[in-house]
Design an enzyme around this catalytic site. Structure first.
Site, PDB file in Angstrom:
ATOM      1  CG  HIS A  23      -2.042  -0.972   1.145  1.00 28.66           C
ATOM      2  ND1 HIS A  23      -2.712  -1.432   2.259  1.00 28.66           N
ATOM      3  CD2 HIS A  23      -2.597  -1.623   0.094  1.00 28.66           C
ATOM      4  CE1 HIS A  23      -3.630  -2.309   1.902  1.00 28.66           C
ATOM      5  NE2 HIS A  23      -3.583  -2.430   0.590  1.00 28.66           N
ATOM      6  CG  HIS A  79      -9.986  -6.895  -3.876  1.00 27.30           C
ATOM      7  ND1 HIS A  79     -10.637  -5.685  -3.984  1.00 27.30           N
ATOM      8  CD2 HIS A  79      -8.965  -6.688  -2.996  1.00 27.30           C
ATOM      9  CE1 HIS A  79     -10.044  -4.804  -3.206  1.00 27.30           C
ATOM     10  NE2 HIS A  79      -9.018  -5.376  -2.601  1.00 27.30           N
ATOM     11  CD  GLU A  81      -5.817  -3.237  -2.533  1.00 27.85           C
ATOM     12  OE1 GLU A  81      -5.073  -2.436  -1.931  1.00 27.85           O
ATOM     13  OE2 GLU A  81      -6.537  -4.066  -1.941  1.00 27.85           O
ATOM     14  CG  ASP A  83      -2.946  -6.421  -3.989  1.00 26.26           C
ATOM     15  OD1 ASP A  83      -3.796  -5.560  -4.276  1.00 26.26           O
ATOM     16  OD2 ASP A  83      -3.033  -7.143  -2.974  1.00 26.26           O
ATOM     17  CG  HIS A 145      -9.364  -4.247   2.419  1.00 28.81           C
ATOM     18  ND1 HIS A 145      -8.549  -3.152   2.298  1.00 28.81           N
ATOM     19  CD2 HIS A 145      -8.907  -5.147   1.523  1.00 28.81           C
ATOM     20  CE1 HIS A 145      -7.604  -3.374   1.409  1.00 28.81           C
ATOM     21  NE2 HIS A 145      -7.810  -4.580   0.919  1.00 28.81           N
ATOM     22  CG  ASP A 164      -7.171  -8.449   0.161  1.00 28.11           C
ATOM     23  OD1 ASP A 164      -6.147  -9.081  -0.140  1.00 28.11           O
ATOM     24  OD2 ASP A 164      -7.455  -7.358  -0.349  1.00 28.11           O
ATOM     25  CE1 TYR A 192      -3.264  -8.927   4.265  1.00 24.97           C
ATOM     26  CE2 TYR A 192      -5.444  -9.341   5.160  1.00 24.97           C
ATOM     27  CZ  TYR A 192      -4.620  -9.110   4.079  1.00 24.97           C
ATOM     28  OH  TYR A 192      -5.156  -9.052   2.821  1.00 24.97           O
ATOM     29  CG  HIS A 225      -2.106 -10.900  -0.023  1.00 26.98           C
ATOM     30  ND1 HIS A 225      -1.263 -10.662  -1.084  1.00 26.98           N
ATOM     31  CD2 HIS A 225      -3.021  -9.898  -0.030  1.00 26.98           C
ATOM     32  CE1 HIS A 225      -1.655  -9.564  -1.710  1.00 26.98           C
ATOM     33  NE2 HIS A 225      -2.725  -9.089  -1.096  1.00 26.98           N
TER      34      HIS A 225
END
Length: 399
Positions: A23, A79, A81, A83, A145, A164, A192, A225
């Site tokens: 991030h 998701h 995002e 990554d 999230h 996530d 996390y 992850h």
């Protein structure tokens, strides 16, 4: 690198051993991380998530070793995002018409990231996708999230692809929880949760209750992850329920920054005072300018109370103290107590500033702050020790 999880599923992600910040510079990853992508082979072939953009070429090259890309029938984007979706632009150049299953917000956000109008199929909780002997069930996980997040459940093999949720930033070729040191694993998992999911804790409880209400057996949890939960996977779900319910241990964390060690001496003496009267409580002390901010946040998450200290400078507080207070405010901790302390030279405004920031962060102020002029002498240190005594007494656990 790829490895078979079972006859249906192959992991085709990337282990990032060198990653140290995530991030941007906001999250420390001392143990690296992984970007978990999964290839499902049934009568239909499905790819769940991709990897971060810097590893796009490697990802696609390795994926081609596993399968002819034209054989991929569907892509699941749990998701948006980057990554998880970073390899999509190059992958979609290879297989441009392939349907991408995602939430409505997922389609909106993928378009915003990549400015491409791919073949999006929007899904909501309860929607299914038949892939042969098994089927996929989609479960929206809004704000866990991001607004677009979702889980995908594979029937037959009873596997939850949780993106996530239930993940950790943890690089290891031993990709299963039963092969990893449990202390390390759960420390990364709670770090996390503390740094990423704490503000959404009420939603975590509701979502877990919703998922459990479906009565779907879960034999494995595959996050995006870190390691895969195959040994008693329910254990991480139980931990999330525990963490989401205003979690605290019998611990107090003291966070400070200092200019000429006066505030440090105060911190250490207050800690001694706490332990004088409360031997059972765990006291941890961190200099916010020298210790990792995310590690500190994990300790705040575990604490029933915190003390925050800073020297007063220019009618304000030291920058690392201001930063950690801002982080805590955004995380919206619940049912935690706090107090302020620090040294000063003339104005002494720092204590009021810290106290106000703690109040705005949702902490219950358990005691007026303590400030001492310049370098504390013996009388000042006695006051600090007595201050610690009062904190220790107030935090004694009831028999």
């Amino acid at each position: 690198m790829a490895f078979k999880i079972n006859d249906t599923i192959t992991w085709v992600g990337k282990i990032d051993w060198e990653l140290r910040n995530f991030h941007g510079e906001e999250y420390s990853t001392h143990k690296g991380s992984s970007y978990n992508s999964y290839l499902l082979r049934d009568e239909k072939t499905v790819l769940i998530d991709t990897v971060w953009q810097p590893f796009t070429k490697e990802f696609i090259a390795n994926l081609k070793k596993e399968i002819n890309l034209d054989e991929i029938d569907y892509i699941i984007a749990n998701h948006s995002e980057v990554d998880h979706s970073g390899a999509l632009p190059e992958l979609m150049k290879e297989i441009p018409g392939t349907p991408i299953y995602c939430t409505k917000n997922g389609a909106k956000m993928l378009k915003a990231h990549y400015h491409e109008d791919w073949n999006f199929i929007e899904v909501k909780t309860g929607d299914t996708l038949e892939i042969g002997k098994n089927k996929l069930i989609f479960i929206e996980a809004r704000m866990l999230h991001w607004p677009d997040s979702m889980f995908t459940y594979l029937t037959g093999d009873n596997i939850l692809f949780s993106n996530d949720a239930f993940g950790q930033h943890f690089a290891s070729e031993e990709m299963y929880n039963d092969k990893i040191d449990k202390g390390e694993l759960f420390q990364e998992a709670i770090k996390y949760y503390a740094n990423i999911l704490t503000p959404f804790s009420p939603l975590v409880v509701k979502k877990i209750q919703e998922v459990l209400s479906f009565n779907l057996p879960v034999d494995m949890i595959c996050p995006s992850h870190g390691v895969i939960w195959r040994e008693v996977p329910i254990q991480i779900i139980n931990r999330y329920v525990e963490w989401a319910n205003n979690y605290q241990e019998n611990q107090i964390t003291i966070i400070y920054d200092t200019m000429w060690n006066a505030t440090r001496r105060m911190a250490e003496t207050i800690a001694e005072g706490i332990k004088d009267v409360n031997e059972d409580i765990v006291v941890k002390i961190y200099n916010s300018s020298k210790n990792d901010k995310n590690d500190i946040i994990a300790e705040v998450f575990k604490s029933k109370a915190i003390l925050v200290g800073s020297s007063t400078i220019n009618k304000g507080i030291l920058s690392s103290t201001a930063a950690i207070l801002e982080m805590m405010k955004g995380l919206e901790f619940k049912e935690k107590k706090a107090a302020a302390f620090g040294s000063y030279g003339w104005g002494g405004e720092g204590i009021k500033i810290i106290t106000k920031q703690l109040e705005e962060g949702g902490f219950e102020i358990m005691k007026d702050g303590i400030k001492e002029l310049w370098n504390p002498n013996r009388d000042a240190l006695d006051r600090c020790r007595n201050y610690g005594n009062s904190i220790g007494e107030a935090l004694k656990e009831k028999e």
